[in-house]
Scaffold this motif. Structure first.
Motif, PDB file in Angstrom:
ATOM      1  N   ASP A 226       0.878  -1.162   0.000  1.00 14.50           N
ATOM      2  CA  ASP A 226       0.000   0.000   0.000  1.00 14.50           C
ATOM      3  C   ASP A 226       0.920   1.217   0.000  1.00 14.50           C
ATOM      4  O   ASP A 226       1.550   1.552   0.999  1.00 14.50           O
ATOM      5  CB  ASP A 226      -0.891  -0.016   1.241  1.00 14.50           C
ATOM      6  N   GLN A 228       0.579   4.507  -0.127  1.00  6.79           N
ATOM      7  CA  GLN A 228       0.373   5.615   0.822  1.00  6.79           C
ATOM      8  C   GLN A 228       0.810   5.239   2.232  1.00  6.79           C
ATOM      9  O   GLN A 228       1.513   6.005   2.896  1.00  6.79           O
ATOM     10  CB  GLN A 228      -1.107   6.014   0.842  1.00  6.79           C
ATOM     11  N   SER A 250       4.483   8.336  -9.031  1.00  4.93           N
ATOM     12  CA  SER A 250       3.571   7.991  -7.939  1.00  4.93           C
ATOM     13  C   SER A 250       4.213   8.269  -6.595  1.00  4.93           C
ATOM     14  O   SER A 250       3.612   8.907  -5.723  1.00  4.93           O
ATOM     15  CB  SER A 250       3.188   6.510  -8.002  1.00  4.93           C
ATOM     16  N   ILE A 254       2.727  11.090  -3.991  1.00  8.27           N
ATOM     17  CA  ILE A 254       2.243  10.620  -2.692  1.00  8.27           C
ATOM     18  C   ILE A 254       3.101  11.201  -1.566  1.00  8.27           C
ATOM     19  O   ILE A 254       2.582  11.626  -0.530  1.00  8.27           O
ATOM     20  CB  ILE A 254       2.211   9.082  -2.644  1.00  8.27           C
ATOM     21  N   THR A 258       1.615  13.436   1.358  1.00 10.47           N
ATOM     22  CA  THR A 258       1.755  12.918   2.720  1.00 10.47           C
ATOM     23  C   THR A 258       2.431  13.942   3.623  1.00 10.47           C
ATOM     24  O   THR A 258       2.005  14.151   4.763  1.00 10.47           O
ATOM     25  CB  THR A 258       2.563  11.609   2.708  1.00 10.47           C
TER      26      THR A 258
END
Lengths: 335, 335
Positions: A226, A228, A250, A254, A258
Motif C-alpha cells: 500500500d 500511501q 507515484s 504521494i 503525505t
C-alpha cells in the motif's frame, strides 16, 4: 478501377509525379499533391499495395513495437514518433508486445511481411531477462532497420535512443544538497527495472560524495505494497528526513501529499523532487518540482534516426546511440 | 523456400491442417499447432501474406484506430482489446488519428488494404465536429466490419460499445444530494466532447429534479486555462459550494487538493467525486471517490463483438450497441 496512368493523363503530369504525390514525396509541390489526391479520391483510386511495395520497395510506413501501452512515458514516446513520422509523410502502425518475448517476435514477423520499411521499438521485459536477440538480428538482416529506445539490447548493432538516468538522479540529488537538506530519502517503486537501478546509483553517488548522510532508500513493491501507508509510516518514523527524491511519479506525488498531510511546510522545511510529467506536477499543491524525461523528444529522435537510415543517409554502416538529456523543472516543492 | 505442401507431407497431416495451425485455428489441437509451428520455424517458412489473404480472405488481424494515445482511458481500452484478441489468436495493429479527420481516413485506407479483417475505433474529435461519416460507410461496404467505442458516430450502422455517461453522472450527483450537499458544482475540462456534454446533462437532470439549487457549472478550457488558478478562484468566490462533481480526473484531483489547501475539511464539510482511475484515487489524501469506467472491459467487449462479426456469428444484419456500466467506488473524499 482507375490506374496511375489514367490519373496522370487526366492531370497532364507524369505517372511518376502522380505516384510521388500520392506518397507525399517532398519533391512534389503542395499544390500538385493536393490536385492529385483530389482526383484519386474522386475516382476512388486504390494503390495496389503489394505492387507498390514490390516496385519501389517502400511502404512509407514505420512499425512501432512497445512493451506496455499503460506506461505513460511509452505513450508519449509513441506520440513523438507519430508527430515526426507524419512530418516526413510516413504512417506508423503499432503493435504491443505486452512485455512478452513471443508477442514481440510475432509482431516483428507480422509487420516485416511487407507492411513496413523499418522498426522503432523498446525491448520487452521477458526479452531482456532471457537476453534473446536473434529475432532482432534476423529482422535487420532482412533489410529492415531497427531503432531501439529506452530499453535497448546492447548486443544488437543498431541505432539507439536512451535517457541519462544516472546523471539525472545525480544532478537532482545535488540540487537538494545545495538547498542544505541534511537527510534526503530516495523512494522508488521501479527497483526491478534497469532504469530504476541506474537512478538509485545516481542518488548514491551524490550522497556519498557529499558525505554528510548515509544513503537512505525506501523501496515500494508495485503490486504488493500500500503505497500511501508505506510512505506515511516511513516519514512518521524518520522525523529528521527533510527531502524526498523519487524515482517515479507515484512516489513523488504521494510523498508530497503525505508531507502536507503530516503538517510539514513544503518547501520551507521539506522538499520533494521526482521523475514525473508536467501533468503530474500540475495536479499537486504546491506544484511538484520534476525531472522531465522529454519522452516526446525521444520519439522524435528515434523517428529521425530511422527515417535517415531508411533513406540510406548515414553512408557508413556505423550505428549511433543518442542520449536524450533530462532536465529539472523547478516548481514550488523545492526551495 | 519450403511450401505448405512440403510441411504437410513431412508432418503427415493435410495441407489445410498446416494452414489452420499456422493461423491458430481453434479447430486444431494444441499439440498439432505446436508441431506445425516448430517445423515451420525450423525451415523458416514464410506464409505469402498476399496469397493467404486472397485465398481465405483472413489476415487474423484487427485494426485499431484511436484518437489520442495520451488519453489513459483509451490506452486501457487498447489493453483490453489486445488481451481479448490474443485469446482468440488475433493480432492487433494500431494507428493513431491524433484527433484529425484526415489521419483517421488515411489510417483506414492504410489498413483496409489487405492488412486487417476489421476495425475497432473511437472517432476523432475533428470527425465528430465535421460530422463526417462517409469514410466509415465506405470501409464497411468494402466488407470490413467496424466496431466503434466510446466516441461513436450514431449515423453509421455498426456495432458499438458505449459507457452510460448520462446515468453515471446522474447517479453520482444523486449520491451527493443524499449526503445533504446543498451547493454542488460540476467541473469539466471536456465540454467540447460528446461524452462531456452527456455528463453535464446527467448532472443537470439530478439537480433540477431535486430542486434545491440551480445547476452550477465551471468549464475549463484544456489548452488555454490555468487549471489550478481557475478552480481556486472559483472556490474562493463561491464559499457556499460544499461539493464538487468532476467530469474528468484532472478537475477532480485539483479540486480536492485545492479544497484542502483552502483549509476545508474533506469529506466532513466538502465532498469530491470524479470520473477517474484507481491510480488517480491512490495518489490523493484523502483518497478520491471515483466513477470508474471499466475501460478494459470496454476493449474486451469491442473485441468480442468484432470477432463475432468477422466470423459471421450474428446471423442477422442487425447491429448492436452494448452499454458498459460505470460504477461508483466510494473512498474518503465523500461521506
Amino acid at each position: 478501377m482507375v490506374t496511375l496512368k489514367q490519373l496522370a493523363k487526366e492531370l497532364g503530369v507524369s505517372i511518376s509525379t502522380v505516384s510521388k504525390a500520392l506518397n507525399n514525396s517532398e519533391e512534389i509541390g503542395e499544390d500538385t499533391v493536393r490536385r492529385v489526391k483530389e482526383l484519386a479520391e474522386l475516382y476512388n483510386y486504390k494503390p495496389n499495395k503489394v505492387a507498390l511495395s514490390l516496385k519501389n520497395n517502400k511502404t512509407k510506413t514505420i512499425g512501432v513495437i512497445i512493451p506496455n501501452i499503460l506506461n505513460r512515458i511509452l505513450a508519449k514516446v509513441l506520440f513523438g514518433i507519430e508527430t515526426e513520422a507524419a512530418k516526413h509523410g510516413y504512417n506508423i502502425i503499432t503493435c504491443i508486445s505486452n512485455e512478452s518475448l513471443e508477442k514481440e517476435k510475432q509482431s516483428l514477423q507480422l509487420l516485416a511481411n511487407g507492411s513496413v520499411d523499418g522498426f522503432i521499438l523498446s525491448v520487452a521485459e521477458e526479452t531482456q531477462i532471457n537476453n534473446e536477440i536473434e529475432h532482432f538480428k534476423k529482422t535487420i538482416s532482412q533489410g529492415l532497420p531497427i531503432v531501439m529506445f529506452d530499453r535497448v539490447a546492447h548486443d544488437v548493432m543498431c541505432d539507439k535512443v536512451i535517457v541519462d538516468d544516472f546523471d539525472a538522479m545525480y544532478n537532482a540529488t545535488k540540487s537538494l544538497l545545495k538547498e542544505k537538506r541534511k537527510n534526503i530519502v530516495f523512494i522508488s517503486n521501479i527497483n526491478d527495472l534497469s532504469v530504476g537501478k541506474l537512478r538509485e546509483r545516481g542518488y548514491n553517488k551524490a550522497i556519498l560524495e557529499h558525505g554528510v548522510q548515509e544513503p537512505l532508500v525506501l523501496k515500494i513493491k508495485r503490486k504488493k505494497d500500500d503505497h500511501q501507508k508505506k510512505i506515511k509510516s516511513f516519514l512518521k518514523k524518520n522525523r529528521t528526513v527533510d527531502a524526498v527524491i523519487a524515482a517515479d511519479s507515484s512516489s513523488g506525488v504521494i510523498a508530497l501529499n503525505t508531507a502536507i498531510n503530516l503538517g510539514l511546510k513544503v518547501p520551507k522545511e521539506f522538499s520533494v523532487i521526482a521523475f514525473a510529467s508536467k501533468s503530474d506536477s500540475n495536479h499537486t499543491i504546491p506544484k511538484l518540482t520534476t525531472i522531465r524525461q522529454h519522452a516526446k523528444e525521444i520519439g522524435v529522435s528515434a523517428a529521425q534516426m530511422l527515417i535517415a537510415r531508411m533513406q540510406n543517409l548515414p553512408a557508413s554502416a556505423d550505428v549511433k546511440t543518442k542520449i536524450v538529456k533530462t532536465s529539472i523543472v523547478k516548481n514550488k516543492s523545492t526551495l
